[in-house]
Each structure stands twice: as C-alpha cells, then as structure tokens.
Motif scaffolding. Structure first.
Motif, short mmCIF file in Angstrom:
data_model
loop_
_atom_site.label_atom_id
_atom_site.label_comp_id
_atom_site.label_asym_id
_atom_site.label_seq_id
_atom_site.Cartn_x
_atom_site.Cartn_y
_atom_site.Cartn_z
N LEU A 1 20.55 93.96 -18.73
CA LEU A 1 21.00 92.66 -18.59
C LEU A 1 20.53 92.16 -17.70
O LEU A 1 19.30 91.04 -17.47
N ARG B 1 17.34 88.28 -18.66
CA ARG B 1 17.48 87.51 -17.95
C ARG B 1 16.02 87.93 -17.75
O ARG B 1 15.42 86.53 -16.83
N ILE C 1 26.20 84.49 -20.65
CA ILE C 1 26.61 85.85 -21.23
C ILE C 1 28.04 85.46 -20.80
O ILE C 1 28.48 85.62 -19.54
N CYS D 1 25.33 87.57 -25.82
CA CYS D 1 24.36 87.23 -25.06
C CYS D 1 23.74 86.03 -26.54
O CYS D 1 23.45 86.13 -27.73
#
Length: 494
Positions: free
Chosen positions: A142, A146, A156, A172
């Motif tokens: 993640l 990001r 998310i 996501c």
C-alpha cells in the motif's frame, strides 16, 4: 484465555507491578511482535513509579484511561472486553495489556513481520520503467501504491477474509473516478467468500471471477505498483492480499493481457510496433501448428511445389502422421517447459537450452519427427513466450491442442470450426459486466486508440467508456505537445 490458547511456546505472559502497586500483565506472541519496543514503550514506562505522583490511588477504570493517555508510547491501540476478539487480535500480532480488577483490556499494535526487500518483478520485467515490485507485506504494498497516487481520492478499505487465516484484503479505488456499482459488486463478491484460509491473491481470483470454467482469465494480476496505479487511473478496482506479492485488477478485458508498461513508456510508434509483434506471436502460437497439420494432411496443394518437395523429403521415413508428430513434440515441449520452471535457476537455464537442442536433434536423427516439425514447434514455443501475461499464455497453450486435433480430423475446416468456437466463447463472456472483447465488441472509438495499436498519449483524452467512470476526462484539450522551435535561429541571426 489460557484454556483457549492451549500449549503454544511463543505465547508470552509477563506479570508486573504498575507504578509499584497495581498488578498488571501483558500477553503477546513473541513470533509476531517487536519485543524491544514492548520493553521500551510499554514495560519501562509502567514499571517506573512517577516521581510527581508517588501516592497515586485511582480506580481501575480510571487507571486504564490514565495509562493509555499519559504513559504508553504506542501509537495504535483500543479498549476491548470480549475474549473472542482479544484472542483474534492477539494472534494478529497485538499485545494485550490488562490490569487486575478492570473489566476492560487494552490491545496495543506491536506487530512486526519479517519481509524481503523490494526487488524488480520476476514475471513482468520491462526495459524502461520502474524496478519496484510488490512483496508479501500488505502495508509495504500500500505504501508503494500511495507513493504513486498521492491524492486523497485514493480510497482503501481493508477487511479480513478466511475463518482461520483472517487474511487482510485491501480494496483500492479512486473516488470520483471509479463507478460506485463496480466497487459495490467487488465488495459484495468478497463478502460472500466463506473459506478457512486465503493464502494468496489467486484464491480471491477464483472466488470472484465470472466464468471459472473458461480458459481465459477474467481478472488481471500484476506485481507492479505502477501498473496498478495506471489501472486505478482508468477507473478500475485493485485488490491486494496480505501475504501475496500480486495485486488483482478488475474488470479485465482481452487486450489487457498482451499490453505491457513498455508500450506506454516508449514513443507511440515504437510501442505500437512492439505490440503488433506481440500479437503476431500470439497468433503464431495458437494457429501455426494446426495450420501445418491441416496443410500437410489434407491440402498439400496450397504450398509451393519446391517447398512441398522439401517437406516431403524431410518427412520421408517418419512413421507417424503429421497430427501425431506435432502432438508428440508439443507435449514434449510442455513437459520440458514445466520441468525448467521447477528446477533451480542455474540448472533450469542449462536444461532449457541443452535439452531442446539435444532432444530435437536426437528426435530428427532417429526419424521420430521431421526437421520442419521441429521448426514449427520452435516458432510456436517462442510465440507463446512473447505473451506478457502468464495466465493468458497458458490459455493459448491449452487451446492449441484441440485446434491441432480438429485440424488433424477435418483440415482447414477443422481450424475454422475451432476458431468459431473460440470467437463465440469470448463474445459470450464478460468480467464484472464488461464485455471481454471491449473495445472491439461493442465498438468504441476512444478505446480502439489503445488496442491493436497505441495512439499518442495526447489522443487518448478520455477514459475507456466500457468502465462507465464518473469522470470520463483524463486529459484536457490544452495538453498537447508543444511544437515551438524556441532555439531556432531567426532570419537576422542567420
């Protein structure tokens, strides 16, 4: 709790006196937590008597609140009283802190997982692009995602799936772009999964795909965070699973499986050429063996006379018909390919080269196969390697065998029958409601700019219409390449 946990050597129960007067304890799994941080951030602050409050005397519940607000140096935690939830959180890597006399406990997030470093994906290597790939830790994946989509619109949602594993699954998407109906459908299918364990993203794929008996994949998987970000920008949904280095992208259509990041990082002329070569290789791997069998067995008059004589001389002495010959060689190549994948890398590389040369030459010398058959099988194998997506390449390899059998039985007519079955099948399947042959069927002018060929980026000003995104525009009309020759000498300078 001890009765529920049973005999576990990595369960640590540490009792101590809080501020020298209140009995307390912490419980954790040494295999899942960062023990130095427990000593530093939990035990040390609580076992030291505060100098400003030596005569501290507060009720247990107030003591819990005071400890959480003033003394614990842990950023994440929560109060909890249900034993079942406590045990579940404990085996997820949390530390349990209890005080004698209190009906509530505090769960502190002290989880730490050993992980490998971020490396280049092995299955999706590119010439020009990022060298970062996902690993098995969801938080790291993640973070990589990001870092490429630094916008509050990236949403998310994380939910546990699996009665035993409680694997964290992240959904996501980009708020304001992705169609809410697609998000709801993805969450609906995930909520219906009721199994003991989810150990990889491949488990999720098999539960949420529309046509499990189809050889064609309807969910795309990738190890690349940049590819995931590009899909989210188009309006798709990505699913990541803790413990898996792959992300699932939905919906998926046929043309996604022969596209790579190189198609977009290179200039559009080069990207279109590479994509065309890839499509030609795909057609080679699917139809060349069947075409060879049908011509040799039924329609030799379709090839030039000189070439027919060369083929006939090469096949002299071969005891099998062409269809059996091709099937033997294809099965041998598949076995060799599978053996190469399962061997250690150093040995597998040598086997893939030496094995093909030795076996091919020995088969021709022994008269089992003809030289032209070896050439056809070699072209077919190389063509299957050119398909970027491993699961799509397997689908083509799987369909190659019935095509060969049909060609051996009915010749060109058999090939046409096989092609009609394949085309009819892909026309009748979809992925999350999106037709599998989009943007070809139904036709879409904007989508065709990124299909067989890749148009310039400034031509693709809208997102794919088959995704029904909330915001269809991704490039304004003013974002065109500049053609001003700012360094060109003026007439006076000349």
């Amino acid at each position: 709790m001890h009765a529920r946990i049973g005999e576990n050597g990595d369960v640590i129960n540490r009792e101590f006196l809080i501020f020298g007067k209140y009995r307390g304890a912490i419980v954790y799994l040494s295999s899942l937590v960062d023990e130095p941080s427990i000593y530093r951030d939990i035990l040390k602050p609580l076992m030291l008597t505060p100098s400003h409050d030596k005569d501290l005397d507060v009720p247990c519940q107030e003591l819990i609140d005071m400890i959480w607000c003033e003394y614990l140096h842990v950023s994440k935690g929560k109060n909890i009283s249900e034993v079942s939830l406590i045990l579940e959180s404990l085996f997820q890597g949390n530390t349990l802190f209890v005080v004698e006399g209190s009906s509530e406990a505090i769960l502190l997030d002290t989880r730490t997982i050993q992980k490998r470093g971020i490396q280049e994906p092995q299955t999706e290597q590119v010439i020009r692009g990022s060298r970062e790939g996902y690993i098995e830790v969801l938080e790291t994946n993640l973070n990589l995602l990001r870092a490429r989509l630094q916008t509050p619109d990236l949403r998310i949602t994380i939910k546990p799936i699996g009665q035993k594993t409680k694997s964290k699954v992240a959904v996501c998407y980009l708020n304001g772009i992705t169609n809410p109906e697609l998000i709801d459908e993805a969450n609906k299918r995930l909520s219906k999964i009721n199994t003991d364990g989810i150990l990889d993203a491949g488990y999720i794929e098999q539960f949420i795909e529309d046509y499990p008996y189809s050889p064609f994949p309807q969910v795309q998987n990738t190890e690349r965070p940049d590819k995931t970000a590009a899909s989210l920008l188009e309006g798709r949904v990505a699913i990541l699973v803790d413990g898996s280095p792959f992300a699932l992208i939905i919906p998926a259509v046929f043309n996604q499986f022969y596209q790579t990041l190189d198609d977009y990082t290179e200039r559009f002329i080069i990207g279109s050429l590479i994509r065309t070569i890839r499509l030609v290789a795909l057609l080679f791997s699917l139809f060349i063996p069947a075409l060879y069998v049908s011509i040799i067995s039924f329609n030799p008059e379709l090839i030039p006379t000189e070439f027919a004589v060369a083929v006939a001389s090469g096949r002299a002495g071969v005891p099998y018909p062409a269809v059996v010959e091709i099937l033997i060689m294809e099965v041998s190549m598949e076995v060799l390919r599978e053996a190469t994948l399962r061997l250690p890398q150093l040995i597998g590389g040598a086997l893939s080269i030496v094995g093909v040369l030795v076996i091919g030459d020995a088969a021709v010398s022994a008269g089992f196969v003809s030289p032209i058959t070896v050439v056809v099988v070699a072209l077919t194998t190389i063509g299957s390697f050119a398909t970027p997506a491993y699961n799509a390449a397997i689908a083509v390899r799987m369909l190659r065998f019935p095509m060969i059998i049909l060609a051996g039985m009915f010749g060109i007519y058999g090939m046409v029958i096989g092609m009609l079955f394949i085309v009819n099948h892909v026309l009748n399947i979809d992925s999350f409601g999106v037709p599998y042959l989009s943007p070809f069927v139904p036709g879409n002018k904007q989508g065709l700019k990124d299909s067989l060929m890749r148009a310039p980026l400034w031509w693709m000003s809208h997102r794919p219409s088959h995704l029904h995104t909330l915001d269809n525009t991704r490039l304004s009309d003013n974002d065109q390449p500049s053609t001003d020759s700012v360094l060109q000498p003026t007439r006076e300078e000349r």
